[in-house]
Design an enzyme around this catalytic site. Structure first.
Site, PDB file in Angstrom:
ATOM      1  N   SER A  46     -10.914  -5.809   0.062  1.00 28.24           N
ATOM      2  CA  SER A  46     -11.540  -4.738   0.743  1.00 28.24           C
ATOM      3  C   SER A  46     -12.387  -3.597  -0.152  1.00 28.24           C
ATOM      4  O   SER A  46     -11.942  -3.201  -1.249  1.00 28.24           O
ATOM      5  CB  SER A  46     -10.925  -3.701   1.632  1.00 28.24           C
ATOM      6  OG  SER A  46     -11.580  -2.867   2.315  1.00 28.24           O
ATOM      7  N   ALA A  47     -13.547  -3.386  -0.103  1.00 30.55           N
ATOM      8  CA  ALA A  47     -14.450  -2.325  -1.120  1.00 30.55           C
ATOM      9  C   ALA A  47     -14.034  -1.242  -1.121  1.00 30.55           C
ATOM     10  O   ALA A  47     -14.029  -0.450  -2.466  1.00 30.55           O
ATOM     11  CB  ALA A  47     -16.007  -2.775  -0.684  1.00 30.55           C
ATOM     12  N   HIS A  48     -13.616  -0.694  -0.067  1.00 30.70           N
ATOM     13  CA  HIS A  48     -13.501   0.982  -0.185  1.00 30.70           C
ATOM     14  C   HIS A  48     -12.063   1.413  -0.963  1.00 30.70           C
ATOM     15  O   HIS A  48     -11.944   2.454  -1.128  1.00 30.70           O
ATOM     16  CB  HIS A  48     -13.514   1.341   1.533  1.00 30.70           C
ATOM     17  CG  HIS A  48     -12.318   1.220   2.041  1.00 30.70           C
ATOM     18  ND1 HIS A  48     -11.445   2.290   2.368  1.00 30.70           N
ATOM     19  CD2 HIS A  48     -12.037   0.362   3.046  1.00 30.70           C
ATOM     20  CE1 HIS A  48     -10.565   1.828   3.333  1.00 30.70           C
ATOM     21  NE2 HIS A  48     -10.912   0.638   3.509  1.00 30.70           N
ATOM     22  N   GLN A  75      -4.701  -4.074  -1.904  1.00 28.27           N
ATOM     23  CA  GLN A  75      -4.261  -3.122  -2.801  1.00 28.27           C
ATOM     24  C   GLN A  75      -4.195  -3.791  -4.377  1.00 28.27           C
ATOM     25  O   GLN A  75      -3.994  -2.836  -5.302  1.00 28.27           O
ATOM     26  CB  GLN A  75      -2.913  -2.540  -2.567  1.00 28.27           C
ATOM     27  CG  GLN A  75      -2.877  -1.480  -1.140  1.00 28.27           C
ATOM     28  CD  GLN A  75      -3.782  -0.391  -1.543  1.00 28.27           C
ATOM     29  OE1 GLN A  75      -4.053   0.215  -2.672  1.00 28.27           O
ATOM     30  NE2 GLN A  75      -4.001   0.459  -0.428  1.00 28.27           N
ATOM     31  N   CYS A  93      -2.987   4.538   8.267  1.00 28.96           N
ATOM     32  CA  CYS A  93      -3.296   3.905   9.512  1.00 28.96           C
ATOM     33  C   CYS A  93      -1.825   4.112  10.349  1.00 28.96           C
ATOM     34  O   CYS A  93      -2.007   4.061  11.487  1.00 28.96           O
ATOM     35  CB  CYS A  93      -3.372   2.161   9.187  1.00 28.96           C
ATOM     36  SG  CYS A  93      -4.173   1.917   7.888  1.00 28.96           S
ATOM     37  N   THR A 141     -25.941 -10.775  10.992  1.00 29.40           N
ATOM     38  CA  THR A 141     -26.723 -10.511   9.966  1.00 29.40           C
ATOM     39  C   THR A 141     -25.628  -9.860   8.994  1.00 29.40           C
ATOM     40  O   THR A 141     -25.184  -8.804   9.013  1.00 29.40           O
ATOM     41  CB  THR A 141     -27.908  -9.754  10.352  1.00 29.40           C
ATOM     42  OG1 THR A 141     -28.453 -10.345  11.512  1.00 29.40           O
ATOM     43  CG2 THR A 141     -28.717  -9.344   9.353  1.00 29.40           C
ATOM     44  N   ASN A 184       0.833  -1.151   0.063  1.00 26.97           N
ATOM     45  CA  ASN A 184      -0.077   0.009   0.101  1.00 26.97           C
ATOM     46  C   ASN A 184       0.861   1.312   0.109  1.00 26.97           C
ATOM     47  O   ASN A 184       0.480   2.472  -0.435  1.00 26.97           O
ATOM     48  CB  ASN A 184      -1.053   0.076   1.137  1.00 26.97           C
ATOM     49  CG  ASN A 184      -0.250  -0.352   2.292  1.00 26.97           C
ATOM     50  OD1 ASN A 184       0.283  -1.522   2.519  1.00 26.97           O
ATOM     51  ND2 ASN A 184      -0.315   0.357   3.613  1.00 26.97           N
TER      52      ASN A 184
HETATM   53  C1  LIG Z   1      -6.513  -0.701   3.232  1.00 25.72           C
HETATM   54  C2  LIG Z   1      -5.591  -1.935   3.687  1.00 25.72           C
HETATM   55  C3  LIG Z   1      -6.010  -2.916   4.445  1.00 25.72           C
HETATM   56  C4  LIG Z   1      -7.119  -2.777   5.381  1.00 25.72           C
HETATM   57  O1  LIG Z   1      -8.539  -2.750   4.724  1.00 25.72           O
HETATM   58  P1  LIG Z   1      -9.561  -2.318   5.581  1.00 25.72           P
HETATM   59  O2  LIG Z   1     -11.086  -2.504   4.859  1.00 25.72           O
HETATM   60  O3  LIG Z   1      -9.539  -0.692   5.709  1.00 25.72           O
HETATM   61  O4  LIG Z   1      -9.634  -2.848   6.945  1.00 25.72           O
HETATM   62  C5  LIG Z   1      -5.260  -4.165   4.408  1.00 25.72           C
HETATM   63  N1  LIG Z   1      -4.284  -4.229   3.741  1.00 25.72           N
HETATM   64  C6  LIG Z   1      -4.008  -3.241   2.794  1.00 25.72           C
HETATM   65  C7  LIG Z   1      -2.804  -3.543   1.985  1.00 25.72           C
HETATM   66  C8  LIG Z   1      -4.533  -2.287   2.676  1.00 25.72           C
HETATM   67  O5  LIG Z   1      -4.128  -1.340   1.938  1.00 25.72           O
END
Ligand SMILES: *Cc1c(COP(=O)(O)O)cnc(C)c1O
Length: 394
Positions: A206-208, A186, A332, A244, A158
């Site tokens: 991860s969706a976001h 990533q 983070c 749920t 990341n």
């Molecule tokens: C953002 C990220 C995560 C964490 O994902 P979240 O959905 O925000 O908990 C884990 N690993 C990497 C490499 C990321 O960039």
């Protein structure tokens, strides 16, 4: 906010894709509990299963191999906890092996989980990386013991974007009968991934990070691998993750993945051109810089650069005043003044690590954005360097 707002922090999170917004608006009224047998439940259940198929198809998996989880962090915690911790009580009676192998440049949600496991009786090996952020496959091979339960290596980093040779790493793990997990948060939706071709047993996304909603992710678990839940309760997700279902989040994730399948190829070409222009422009306009990460094996959204004599935090704040959003490493880890653990692991000197910023591009960025950054950034770096007590006075 200023009149220009240029977002170059897509590795921290991304804005919702307009099609995701539309899908969420439509799904908002489907309030039924997907586990309910009546019509309200069946409507919600159908939405969840439709999304599961979309996620599975992007990585060549089967729908039943996809477990929806609350975040990328939860997916990573789940795999490490159930595969690497001898004290985890587990109904599937796995013969616990308590050694985890991972790398020093993983996301905190891998490293902190592994540290926690160590506090509960597990052993861990943290593979080092070379100056480009690549692990050594020989070191991996040598680290595996008959106690190793899981090897967990991130697909793309990341902070610096470096992509690991996942196929080779998984093969080494399998040669010794060890399961292989990859944190693909990533990489998912940015490079093609086929779990069978790569030989992956567990994968987290991860969706976001791909224009979907926050607080929802997915874990791929290869069919046939015994798996006990981290979150116990009802038998949602085939008994592998209780709670749920977050129907809305899951719908948004499914739509985000569907849009990645449609847009990924063209977007990679376009964003690569933007990143190359940004990189070249910085090189042409600003002296005493260096780029971090692998020159070619890298997700092309990410550009990590060190400016001698300019603290990353200062650069970030001055850029913010001009409406440009970047980061100093990972979201983070920011808030701490320690230099990036990733850059330190690649052997970058402390001062250089402190002078680094990460610019991560996304689908809404344009060449005008890059031009604007290239107009503002040299002025800012120059200003910070002029105020510096150390730069140019050696
Ligand atoms: C953002 C990220 C995560 C964490 O994902 P979240 O959905 O925000 O908990 C884990 N690993 C990497 C490499 C990321 O960039």
């Amino acid at each position: 906010m200023t009149e220009r707002n240029i977002y170059l922090d897509h590795n921290a999170t991304t804005p919702l894709h307009p099609e995701v917004v539309k899908s969420l608006t439509e799904a908002m009224i489907a309030f039924g509990n997907p586990s309910s047998m009546h019509g309200f439940g069946r409507i919600a259940h159908a939405l969840v299963e439709e999304a599961r198929e979309k996620v599975a198809s992007l990585i060549g998996a089967l729908p039943e191999e996809i477990i929806f989880v609350g975040s990328g962090s939860e997916g990573n915690n789940t795999v490490l906890s159930i595969m690497g911790c001898p004290s985890m009580s587990c109904s599937c009676e796995r013969k616990h092996r308590s050694h985890i192998i991972t790398s020093v440049i993983e996301h905190p949600c891998i490293l902190e989980t592994t540290h926690c496991m160590e506090g509960h009786g597990s052993q861990a090996t943290y593979l080092g990386v070379d100056r480009y952020g690549k692990i050594s496959l020989d070191e991996l091979r040598d680290s595996i013991t008959d106690q190793t339960g899981v090897v967990s290596i991130m697909m793309a980093n990341n902070e610096i974007g470096t992509i690991q040779d996942i196929r080779a790493a998984a093969e080494i793990a399998h040669e010794k009968g060890v399961s292989f997990h990859t944190d693909a948060v990533q990489a998912f939706g940015k490079i093609p991934i086929d779990v069978h071709d790569l030989g992956i047993d567990f994968l987290t996304m991860s969706a976001h990070k791909i224009y979907g909603p926050k607080g929802i992710g997915a874990l791929y678990v290869k069919r046939g691998i015994p798996f006990c839940p981290l979150i116990h309760g009802g038998h949602q997700e085939r008994g592998r993750r209780a709670g749920t279902e977050n129907t809305l989040g899951i719908v948004g994730l499914g739509k985000a993945v569907e849009m990645r399948a449609l847009e990924m190829d063209d977007e990679v070409t376009r964003i690569t051109a933007l990143r190359n222009a940004l990189k070249q422009g910085i090189e042409d306009r600003i002296p005493d810089i260096s780029f971090n990460g692998h020159p070619t094996d890298s997700i092309t959204t990410t550009l990590n650069v060190s400016f001698a004599g300019a603290e990353g935090e200062s650069t970030l704040l001055y850029l913010d005043l001009e409406g440009i959003a970047v980061s100093t490493g990972s979201a983070c880890a920011s808030g701490s003044l320690d230099p990036s653990h990733v850059l330190m692991a690649t052997g970058v000197p402390v001062e250089q690590a402190h002078g680094s910023i990460r610019m991560s591009l996304g689908r809404e960025n344009t060449m005008e954005d890059i031009d604007y950054v290239l107009e503002k950034l040299p002025v800012i770096i120059n200003k910070i360097r002029e105020m510096s007590t150390v730069y140019g006075r050696k």
